[in-house]
Design a protein around this motif. Sequence first.
Motif, mmCIF file in Angstrom:
data_model
loop_
_atom_site.group_PDB
_atom_site.id
_atom_site.type_symbol
_atom_site.label_atom_id
_atom_site.label_comp_id
_atom_site.label_asym_id
_atom_site.label_seq_id
_atom_site.Cartn_x
_atom_site.Cartn_y
_atom_site.Cartn_z
ATOM 1 N N ASP A 17 0.843 -1.195 0.000
ATOM 2 C CA ASP A 17 0.000 0.000 0.000
ATOM 3 C C ASP A 17 0.879 1.245 0.000
ATOM 4 N N ILE A 18 0.874 1.971 -1.100
ATOM 5 C CA ILE A 18 1.769 3.118 -1.245
ATOM 6 C C ILE A 18 1.434 4.232 -0.266
ATOM 7 N N HIS A 19 0.228 4.206 0.301
ATOM 8 C CA HIS A 19 -0.172 5.245 1.248
ATOM 9 C C HIS A 19 0.175 4.881 2.697
ATOM 10 N N SER A 20 0.672 3.669 2.935
ATOM 11 C CA SER A 20 1.022 3.257 4.294
ATOM 12 C C SER A 20 2.228 4.057 4.776
ATOM 13 N N SER A 21 2.374 4.150 6.099
ATOM 14 C CA SER A 21 3.500 4.907 6.656
ATOM 15 C C SER A 21 4.839 4.276 6.278
ATOM 16 N N ALA A 22 4.869 2.938 6.176
ATOM 17 C CA ALA A 22 6.121 2.276 5.785
ATOM 18 C C ALA A 22 6.497 2.632 4.360
ATOM 19 N N CYS A 23 5.526 2.653 3.447
ATOM 20 C CA CYS A 23 5.809 3.022 2.061
ATOM 21 C C CYS A 23 6.229 4.486 1.950
ATOM 22 N N GLN A 24 5.525 5.360 2.664
ATOM 23 C CA GLN A 24 5.880 6.771 2.611
ATOM 24 C C GLN A 24 7.292 6.997 3.158
ATOM 25 N N ASP A 25 7.640 6.249 4.191
ATOM 26 C CA ASP A 25 8.991 6.366 4.738
ATOM 27 C C ASP A 25 10.031 5.912 3.719
ATOM 28 N N ALA A 26 9.777 4.781 3.051
ATOM 29 C CA ALA A 26 10.722 4.269 2.053
ATOM 30 C C ALA A 26 10.863 5.228 0.883
ATOM 31 N N LEU A 27 9.748 5.780 0.406
ATOM 32 C CA LEU A 27 9.795 6.704 -0.732
ATOM 33 C C LEU A 27 10.544 7.984 -0.387
ATOM 34 N N ASN A 28 10.426 8.441 0.853
ATOM 35 C CA ASN A 28 11.136 9.642 1.272
ATOM 36 C C ASN A 28 12.629 9.394 1.437
ATOM 37 N N ARG A 29 12.985 8.171 1.805
ATOM 38 C CA ARG A 29 14.395 7.870 2.044
ATOM 39 C C ARG A 29 15.152 7.589 0.746
ATOM 40 N N VAL A 30 14.488 7.045 -0.256
ATOM 41 C CA VAL A 30 15.158 6.748 -1.537
ATOM 42 C C VAL A 30 14.930 7.938 -2.469
ATOM 43 N N GLN A 31 15.939 8.752 -2.647
ATOM 44 C CA GLN A 31 15.850 9.955 -3.473
ATOM 45 C C GLN A 31 16.432 9.661 -4.850
ATOM 46 N N ARG A 32 15.634 9.981 -5.891
ATOM 47 C CA ARG A 32 16.018 9.642 -7.258
ATOM 48 C C ARG A 32 16.260 10.890 -8.097
ATOM 49 N N ASN A 33 17.034 10.705 -9.173
ATOM 50 C CA ASN A 33 17.223 11.787 -10.137
ATOM 51 C C ASN A 33 15.897 12.121 -10.813
ATOM 52 N N PRO A 34 15.731 13.367 -11.238
ATOM 53 C CA PRO A 34 14.505 13.715 -11.972
ATOM 54 C C PRO A 34 14.358 12.882 -13.239
ATOM 55 N N ALA A 35 13.122 12.691 -13.652
ATOM 56 C CA ALA A 35 12.859 11.896 -14.860
ATOM 57 C C ALA A 35 13.441 12.549 -16.109
ATOM 58 N N ASN A 36 13.684 13.875 -16.078
ATOM 59 C CA ASN A 36 14.229 14.565 -17.242
ATOM 60 C C ASN A 36 15.710 14.890 -17.090
ATOM 61 N N ALA A 37 16.403 14.227 -16.136
ATOM 62 C CA ALA A 37 17.834 14.472 -15.952
ATOM 63 C C ALA A 37 18.602 14.070 -17.201
ATOM 64 N N LEU A 38 19.662 14.818 -17.508
ATOM 65 C CA LEU A 38 20.446 14.543 -18.715
ATOM 66 C C LEU A 38 21.158 13.197 -18.617
ATOM 67 N N VAL A 39 21.635 12.864 -17.423
ATOM 68 C CA VAL A 39 22.341 11.596 -17.192
ATOM 69 C C VAL A 39 21.596 10.805 -16.125
ATOM 70 N N ASP A 40 21.371 9.536 -16.394
ATOM 71 C CA ASP A 40 20.717 8.607 -15.463
ATOM 72 C C ASP A 40 19.384 9.131 -14.932
ATOM 73 N N PRO A 41 18.447 9.472 -15.819
ATOM 74 C CA PRO A 41 17.134 9.903 -15.323
ATOM 75 C C PRO A 41 16.462 8.790 -14.525
ATOM 76 N N GLY A 42 15.912 9.147 -13.370
ATOM 77 C CA GLY A 42 15.228 8.183 -12.517
ATOM 78 C C GLY A 42 16.122 7.293 -11.700
ATOM 79 N N ALA A 43 17.448 7.446 -11.818
ATOM 80 C CA ALA A 43 18.368 6.604 -11.050
ATOM 81 C C ALA A 43 18.396 7.046 -9.593
ATOM 82 N N ILE A 44 18.824 6.138 -8.719
ATOM 83 C CA ILE A 44 18.960 6.465 -7.301
ATOM 84 C C ILE A 44 20.035 7.528 -7.146
#
Length: 893
Positions: free
Chosen positions: A700-727
């Motif tokens: 469940d993406i709305h659960s506190s565990a999911c929200q915590d994981a999504l906040n902790r894993v920071q990714r490059n923007p989808a439009n980044a010139l190099v490695d878009p969407g990479a960690i």
Amino acid sequence: MKTQFNFHFTVIAAALLSYTGLAHADDSQPDALDKITVTGSRIARSAKEGPTSVTVITGADIEKQGYTNVYDALNNLTQNTGFTQGADFGTTFTPAANAISLRGLGPNHTLTLINGRRMADYPTAYQGQVNFVNLADIPSVLIDRIEILNGGASAIYGSDAIAGVVNIILKKHLDGVNLNLKVGGAEHHGGENARLQLTGGKSWDQLNVIYGLELSQRNPIWSRQRGFMSDATALGEAPAPILARRIAGGRYLDSGSACGNFAGLFAGSVQTVGNAQKGYCASGLLRPSYWTIQTGQATQNGFFSANYLLNPHAEFFSDAMLGFKRTENNTRGPSWTAAAGQGNYFLNQNTGNYESWAKRFAPEELGGASNYNRKWDDLAANLTLGVRGDLIGSWNYEAAYNASLYTSQTTTPMLLSSVNSYFLGPQLGTDNKGAPIYAPNLGRFYQPLTPTQASSLIDNSVSHNKSWLQVLSLSASGEAFQLPAGPAKLAGLLEWGSQGFSNEPDQRLNQGVFYNASPAINASGSRSRQALGAELLLPLAKPVNLTLSGRYDRYEITGNSEGKFTYGAGLEYRPASSLRLRGNYATSFRAPDMSYLFQTQTRGYYSSTTDYWRCAQSGQPLANCQYAGMSPGSNYISNGNPSLKPENGKSYGLGFVWSPSKDADLSLDYWNITINDLVTTLSADKLLRDEAACRGGNLDIHSSACQDALNRVQRNPANALVDPGAINTIVVNPINAASERTSGIDLSGKYRLRTAKLGDFLFKATYTKVLTHTYQQFANDPVQDELADLTNTDWPDKLSLTTDWNIGDWSSTLQLTRYGKIPNGAGTGYLTPTVLANLSVTYQLNKKTSVGLIVNNLQDFVKKDYTGGWPYYPVGSYTPYGRQAWLELNHKF
């Protein structure tokens, strides 16, 4: 190892003071009723008494079963069901240390003692987070026995005793001089080792002394020495790039044309992927070339003890241990990416393109992979001084001071910042997008380095780490009052102590000396503690004993203090002489780890990471996903938390011991442990798995565990010139939030068979089954069933069967260990249970000399797992060494 190891004989001889161990009973005399102090109680009693089960491993057991130190013996305990990253795990924060995880609750929830006294933690935190005691530094030559209390005991010992207590009891009496020489290695090459042990002792009228010295050396085993993992493309995976030039975020350029220049590198395995104009150079031997699956080690350990009878009622005692160890390992070679930390691309003034360049150095360029080994030089010291004796009547006392110190110097080879100018030339400024500008000489990038050139681009970063501990204790015990069934016994304890640590990284990491170095900040801290405890043994009736215990601990750091009271109770009932029933209940706690409290912000990168979300997005199986096991791995930010509170635990157990004869006994115990306010810092791999499951809709993406994981894993923007969407970065920090519960059973038994012609046999069996294990990260989260979690590699059950056989001058021990099922590397199913066998055979040449043969992994079996990709075996759960053998000589002078 191409290393000089100094044996420090003079230092050891000068520093060793003296010892006396805890009183103990001879385990070969199971019916002896001498009163001794057993782990889990401060009241002297029969070795078979006690409401909580105690497992005993003798020094003789350690040798017969092929173990070299305390860790080897404890790791095979059936109660040790938890997965840990040990010295040979590879990519770990603590490659020079080993820990256990009783009941799967982690290495920081087991208290480790020497002669009932604490020892200093390893100065680098396990997984960069929790403190633990390094069990690999205690050699077997010193050990009389190891007692493992299978339950919580904070009411006796204070903090940390949640999953259990390991008490290492050193030898207290030796006559003469004993020499032991042991040499061996692995059948499939690597790991050659030798060990020399010298022990002795002598007694005079009032003085008894013991000494011991152990010297050992072991060569590493490299992954390339095991055929099944010597090539990371065995399943058809793409070879790893070792030289690549491409348009930033786009196609490869002409680096494929240079592959011929590198043809002799990586054992001649370099190949072109793509073509000369649109390709890159790659090798399947990149990762196997730089990974040791067993560390190289050299150790020197010394021990000296003495106890002196001051008068008929008082005895002075002291003991000292001093050890030196050098450890070497390798997990990756040097890697260079242009403009690292600046977007990983630059403006090539010669072509007008934004380009990305990357190079992995080959062992041949370094003069051998071992020239890029990391090294740990450790010193461990323990000292105890004290006096004990008789008081009035049955009362006795002990006053003691013990101190423990552990230092570790870590030497890490790193590329210098001059590597940028070597390949790119001087920086010519930046453009309006902030990209650095270079006009590089392409010919230099397309030529391999000589060892001399490579060494000019590499230097060692040296960090110094230290932990220390000191305790002053005063205890007394005796008969308090009389009851109809016998005397009530009381024990009391006062303790004052302090502990601290310091981590001092190389300050050149902050001065731009090294290439792409993360900021390094010193971390240090100390705290003091006081404790008051009591234990009362009440014989309620002839067959019924009740034990009550309580203890108050107070920890203080600057500007803050925290107190904790714990208590316990145990009941024993003997309805018949051959049957004893027992039960126990205890509360426990763990003071916050020093590393959690005092850690400043730390930035770095993981040795390797797997981007499960990008693998899922691309539809690539994990076994050959291009985003799996990427090395070097993602960046991380780690922060401490000085506001952490103690973890709180409780445990209870029920069991029985049935001894129908002196040659047979059987015991069964149920145990149940709960930890609340558990400090949690999820592992990076766990966070990445959870993030992928949340994004993919499996959680469940709305659960506190999911929200915590999504906040902790920071990714490059989808439009980044190099490695878009990479960690981009993984953020970790500790909080009191989680709860964990586990329960199970321990079953053990032994039977001795004596025959007139075939000799004597002793059959022993132990079995542990985990019945439940749940984890809840936050209060409102669903409870996770760890036994059904395909990311949890703890053992659900373990079985050990041992047969000792003695006939004439011959003796032998055969040990079979069955490991339960664990998930495969892909997390799609389970690996089948596995049985491994160890065998030892000894022949007594005469009264003073014996020779022996020890064979571990008798079947020469290697557990393989191809589902998770290279290295094709379950790292940390099984070893890939194959059969190992040793010849051993014992002689008594």
